[in-house]
Design a protein around this motif. Structure first.
Motif, short mmCIF file in Angstrom:
data_model
loop_
_atom_site.label_atom_id
_atom_site.label_comp_id
_atom_site.label_asym_id
_atom_site.label_seq_id
_atom_site.Cartn_x
_atom_site.Cartn_y
_atom_site.Cartn_z
N CYS A 257 20.27 76.35 10.05
CA CYS A 257 19.88 75.27 10.98
C CYS A 257 21.13 74.73 11.69
O CYS A 257 22.01 74.16 11.06
CB CYS A 257 19.20 74.14 10.21
SG CYS A 257 18.95 72.66 11.19
N CYS A 403 10.13 71.20 15.32
CA CYS A 403 10.69 71.92 14.18
C CYS A 403 9.62 72.04 13.10
O CYS A 403 8.95 71.06 12.79
CB CYS A 403 11.90 71.17 13.63
SG CYS A 403 12.55 71.95 12.13
N CYS A 454 19.48 79.11 13.50
CA CYS A 454 18.24 78.65 14.10
C CYS A 454 18.62 77.58 15.11
O CYS A 454 19.33 76.63 14.78
CB CYS A 454 17.30 78.04 13.06
SG CYS A 454 15.83 77.30 13.82
S1 SF4 Z 1 14.17 73.97 14.74
FE1 SF4 Z 1 15.80 75.04 13.62
S2 SF4 Z 1 17.71 74.14 14.46
FE2 SF4 Z 1 16.07 72.76 15.01
S3 SF4 Z 1 16.08 71.23 13.37
FE3 SF4 Z 1 14.56 72.82 12.84
S4 SF4 Z 1 15.65 74.27 11.54
FE4 SF4 Z 1 17.18 73.03 12.60
#
Ligand code: SF4
Length: 483
Positions: A257, A403, A454
């Motif tokens: 992330c 998300c 991600c």
């Molecule tokens: S979509 Fe991916 S980058 Fe964005 S907060 Fe969630 S896990 Fe993190």
């Protein structure tokens, strides 16, 4: 790092789901070590806290709503004796909040108890709930963590091996998870095949034991030395036999992330080999190159806006100043907002220094804009304090997509940038100018040992497929992603 505009309000940031911690150290006060670890990880969740210890025969648990130091006192800790322990702090995303959702989650596999603590979110557990029902397994709550625990139980019961149960869970459930689990005789730690949520392994001095934590600051808090990160798809077992590792699921596309670096993680944590503080400073430098502005001062919105503000100031040559002071003692868990408090708004938490700000042109660095309400109040507050100009610079790109991996933005309609043009967002917030770091700039700022992030909330490129049924519920009409 809780960022509600005022206590009790839904926060105007992407909020982290949870922290997990585990320690295997016979002869040590493992409950106290876990308590220290959870305190270091408190920023990842403030709704509830819990600790489970294992002593070779059974497991003991204590959990409750509140901050770590509200849930655990000397008396409670003195009754949690064992050789190993896991702990959890929670910010609810999947399955709602309340005491029943507090973790560790305890369940029985025949007459043996296990406890599980989970950071992340499993994507779409409905089919698995149906599968469990078909297997005759009853679910008592609504959390995805219970679904994970019950799934582990099914195969463990069949094979007599908990690692087989964990492997089955990793094959059948998808999404983001960093999980610690205890049986009466062993501690397990495992991570999803994409490595979305972080999980690190450390060792106590003189070989006194092993520690796992969501962030390395949790290892530091108990004096453990960082050894390595748990690999995507890895199952780690710690018991009297020592440390054992196996690949529980084939690693997928690496997708740490990226928002951990922007906001979630503590600045003193090291993620994939990069110190979060330094990554944030580099974000500020890159933003200064991408979106310069003529101004008198650079300000950072505490806490996570401060390191990038220092980077922005260094790169631009503008002077940095602490023009916004944060009240560090306001939580958001127990104080319910009254109408009067709402009117006080953001100033309960953040207060400007008018003697510095008055008549000045400010560049204000913040980590993100999600719903827009806090940024609007922030700009109003700075103008009331006499700022001549407020130029907002954001060290994440525009948050356009929800998300599904453990953060509390599960629908696109709540994201201001998905609903308004850039100019409309700027006008809504009321700043003189607004700029976001580019996605390429954000990637450039992070010097991780393992590439592969991600960034779906900015790009819509989801590393774990989002079922169409969930897309229909969560995305604005006409929006969809191919995966
Ligand atoms: S979509 Fe991916 S980058 Fe964005 S907060 Fe969630 S896990 Fe993190």
């Amino acid at each position: 790092m809780a960022t509600a505009a005022f206590p009790g309000e839904r926060p105007d940031r992407l909020e982290e789901a949870c922290a997990v911690f585990g320690v295997y150290a016979p002869g040590e006060d493992v409950a106290r070590l876990t308590c220290f670890g959870l305190q270091a990880l408190q920023h990842r969740g403030q709704e509830s806290a819990g600790i489970t210890v294992g002593d070779g025969d059974t497991i003991l648990i204590h959990k409750d709503l509140g901050l770590v130091d509200q849930v655990f006192d000397e008396d409670v800790l003195s009754h949690l004796k064992g050789d190993f322990a896991i702990g959890h702090t929670r910010y609810s995303t999947a399955g709602g909040g309340g005491w029943t959702a507090a973790q560790p989650h305890v369940s029985a596999i025949d007459d043996e108890l296990i406890a599980l603590a989970h950071n992340g979110t499993l994507v779409d557990t409905l089919p698995q709930r149906a599968w469990l029902a078909n297997e005759g397994v009853q679910l008592y709550g609504h959390t995805d963590s219970e679904v994970a625990a019950r799934t582990i139980g099914v195969d463990t019961r069949r094979t007599g091996h908990i690692r087989s149960g964990i492997r089955l869970m990793m094959q059948q459930l998808h999404g983001a998870y960093a999980i610690v689990l205890v049986t009466p005789v062993a501690l397990y730690a495992f991570r999803d095949p994409n490595g979305i949520r972080p999980l690190s392994l450390g060792q106590l001095p003189d070989g006194r034991g092993w520690v796992v934590a969501s962030e390395t600051c949790g290892l530091d808090a108990v004096g453990a030395e960082f050894v390595r990160d748990i690999e995507p798809g890895e199952i780690l077992k710690v018991s009297a036999a020592g440390l054992e590792s196996e690949q529980g699921a084939k690693p997928g596309r690496r997708a740490s992330c990226i928002f951990e670096y922007v906001y979630f993680a503590r600045p003193d944590s090291v993620l994939d080999g990069d110190v979060v503080y330094h990554a944030r400073r580099r974000m500020g430098r890159i933003l200064a190159r991408e979106a310069p502005v003529d101004a008198d001062y650079v300000l950072g919105v505490p806490d996570s806006g401060v390191p990038p503000a220092l980077g922005y100031a260094a790169e631009s040559g503008l002077e940095y100043c602490d023009g916004i002071v944060k009240n560090r003692y306001v939580g958001r868990t127990f104080i319910q907002p009254t109408q009067e408090m709402r009117q006080m708004g953001i100033r309960i938490k953040l207060n400007p220094l008018p003697s510095i700000i008055r008549g000045k042109r400010l560049v204000v660095i913040d980590d993100s804009i999600v719903r827009g309400n806090t940024s609007k109040k922030l700009v109003e507050m700075l103008r009331q304090a006499g700022a001549a100009e407020v130029h907002l610079r954001i060290v994440s790109p525009e948050v356009m997509w929800p998300c599904f991996y453990g953060i509390d933005t599960d629908t696109q309609d709540q994201l201001i940038s998905a609903n308004m043009s850039h100019d409309e967002v700027c006008a809504h917030i009321g700043c003189d100018s607004l700029a976001f770091i580019s996605l390429a700039g954000l990637h450039e700022a992070i010097h991780a040992e393992h590439g592969g992030f991600c960034d779906a909330c900015f790009s819509g490129d989801y590393p774990v497929a989002i079922p169409e049924s969930l897309q229909r519920k969560s995305f604005l009409p006409g929006q969809c992603v191919s995966k």
